[in-house]
Design an enzyme around this catalytic site. Structure first.
Site, PDB file in Angstrom:
ATOM      1  N   ASP A  38       0.862  -1.169   0.000  1.00 41.92           N
ATOM      2  CA  ASP A  38       0.000   0.000   0.000  1.00 41.92           C
ATOM      3  C   ASP A  38       0.909   1.232   0.000  1.00 41.92           C
ATOM      4  O   ASP A  38       1.997   1.201   0.563  1.00 41.92           O
ATOM      5  CB  ASP A  38      -0.868  -0.062   1.259  1.00 41.92           C
ATOM      6  CG  ASP A  38      -1.468   1.278   1.620  1.00 41.92           C
ATOM      7  OD1 ASP A  38      -2.229   1.812   0.804  1.00 41.92           O
ATOM      8  OD2 ASP A  38      -1.181   1.794   2.720  1.00 41.92           O
ATOM      9  N   ASP A 250      -1.863  -0.633   5.988  1.00 41.47           N
ATOM     10  CA  ASP A 250      -2.136  -0.034   7.294  1.00 41.47           C
ATOM     11  C   ASP A 250      -3.592   0.390   7.473  1.00 41.47           C
ATOM     12  O   ASP A 250      -4.042   0.611   8.590  1.00 41.47           O
ATOM     13  CB  ASP A 250      -1.247   1.201   7.511  1.00 41.47           C
ATOM     14  CG  ASP A 250      -1.650   2.353   6.603  1.00 41.47           C
ATOM     15  OD1 ASP A 250      -2.050   2.085   5.457  1.00 41.47           O
ATOM     16  OD2 ASP A 250      -1.581   3.514   7.033  1.00 41.47           O
ATOM     17  N   ASP A 254      -7.359  -1.606   3.560  1.00 41.88           N
ATOM     18  CA  ASP A 254      -6.402  -2.661   3.206  1.00 41.88           C
ATOM     19  C   ASP A 254      -6.783  -4.003   3.833  1.00 41.88           C
ATOM     20  O   ASP A 254      -6.229  -5.041   3.471  1.00 41.88           O
ATOM     21  CB  ASP A 254      -4.991  -2.294   3.688  1.00 41.88           C
ATOM     22  CG  ASP A 254      -4.451  -1.044   3.019  1.00 41.88           C
ATOM     23  OD1 ASP A 254      -4.675  -0.899   1.802  1.00 41.88           O
ATOM     24  OD2 ASP A 254      -3.818  -0.223   3.710  1.00 41.88           O
TER      25      ASP A 254
END
Ligand code: ADP
Ligand code: MG
Length: 305
Positions: A38, A250, A254
């Site tokens: 990410d 995080d 996600d």
């Protein structure tokens, strides 16, 4: 013998700063080929701040910030927090009805006016001056958002029929551009991942240009940008065609992708949703710990044989 070695491995992991959910997690970590990362809050610090305010003609900077800041005061998104912080000096308006669309933006009533703060591709009726502001900002690796209002009745000579009633029709009153900082250790950690034979892929809901700018800075060649929150799972599944996939993230958005991956790794600085979905939680928001955890799993498995 196998379970013992793995249990020892999880203990070593904890001392390094990687909380490993169970012995089986280390077994899964060993076969990973691709590592999806990410962008915001994982490769970058996630400490977004407003770097530029571009009001449209006839609008002041202060008005633009007040509209956007008030609308965003209903959201916890890092972009929202940064806009609220930038607007706070001038004071906020009154927030009425509020709606948040993950991966897209917010819509709210501000002092009785319908305001939307949106990703540029979800915005409407952008004057060309603002369109080029957006492109320039994205090329610098920034994340611009469009502030839009919908006034009762026709605006700027628009016909009443183009002023749609579904909440999407509106007039762009400006662009606010935000920027983040790449974490100090990200480039080194990604280099080590490649040394371990892993292919890093940057995965983000953010725009393609900003994603490319960050990827270049940290040495990632493969980028999946403009991915909607529910789309992150699909990308993980698609990458699984090449072998096992680890996912590092995080955010709340996600969590599903972390759970769908073969090895979910959450940043300790992240949300509870991410940590609950992950097999490994890194105690510091440092990607070097992810490298350490993967190396540990390979060592642990070698010891068993
Ligand atoms: P990321 O993967 O970078 O965490 P998100 O999926 O949360 O991104 O959001 C993707 C894009 O949607 C953002 O880059 C932004 O353009 C837009 N967006 C999301 N939330 C908001 C918000 N609260 N206000 C304005 N824009 C938003
Ligand atoms: Mg994130």
């Amino acid at each position: 013998a196998t379970p013992t070695a793995l249990l020892v491995g999880t203990g070593v992991g904890a001392r390094m700063g990687a909380i490993i959910a169970g012995p089986d997690v280390l077994e899964r970590a060993r076969a990973v080929r691709t590592i999806a990362l990410d962008k915001t809050g994982t490769v970058t610090r996630g400490d977004l701040r407003v770097v530029a305010v571009h009001p449209a003609d006839g609008v002041t900077e202060a008005e633009l910030l007040r509209l956007a800041g008030t609308a965003e005061s209903g959201s916890e998104h890092p972009l929202a927090r940064a806009i609220v912080a930038a607007a706070s000096d001038g004071g906020l308006g009154e927030l009425g009805q509020f709606e948040n669309t993950p991966g897209e933006g917010v819509r709210a009533l501000v002092d009785g006016v319908e305001v939307a703060v949106l990703r540029p591709d979800a915005a409407e009726g952008l004057p060309s001056a603002l369109a080029s502001v957006i492109e320039d900002a994205q090329s610098r690796g920034e994340t611009p958002v469009v502030v839009q209002v919908r006034l009762p009745g026709p605006v700027d000579g628009a016909s009443p029929s183009s002023d749609s009633r579904d909440g999407s029709g509106g007039r762009a009153v400006g662009v606010i551009s935000l920027a983040d900082t790449v974490k100090e250790s990200s480039a080194e950690a990604i280099g080590r991942m490649k040394d371990l034979g892993l292919t890093p892929v940057l995965l983000t809901g953010d725009n393609e240009r900003a994603a490319r700018a960050v990827a270049t800075r940290v040495g990632i060649d493969e980028v999946r940008a403009n991915v909607r929150p529910e789309g992150k799972v699909e990308v993980v599944r698609e990458l699984q065609a090449r072998g096992q996939v680890a996912m590092v993230g995080d955010g709340v958005n996600d969590a599903a992708a972390l759970a769908a991956s073969d090895l979910g790794i959450a940043m300790g600085s992240g949300t509870d949703a991410a940590k609950e979905a992950a097999g490994i939680t890194l105690m510091r928001g440092d990607l070097m710990l992810a490298v350490d955890a993967i190396r540990l799993s390979r060592r642990t498995l070698r010891t068993i044989r």
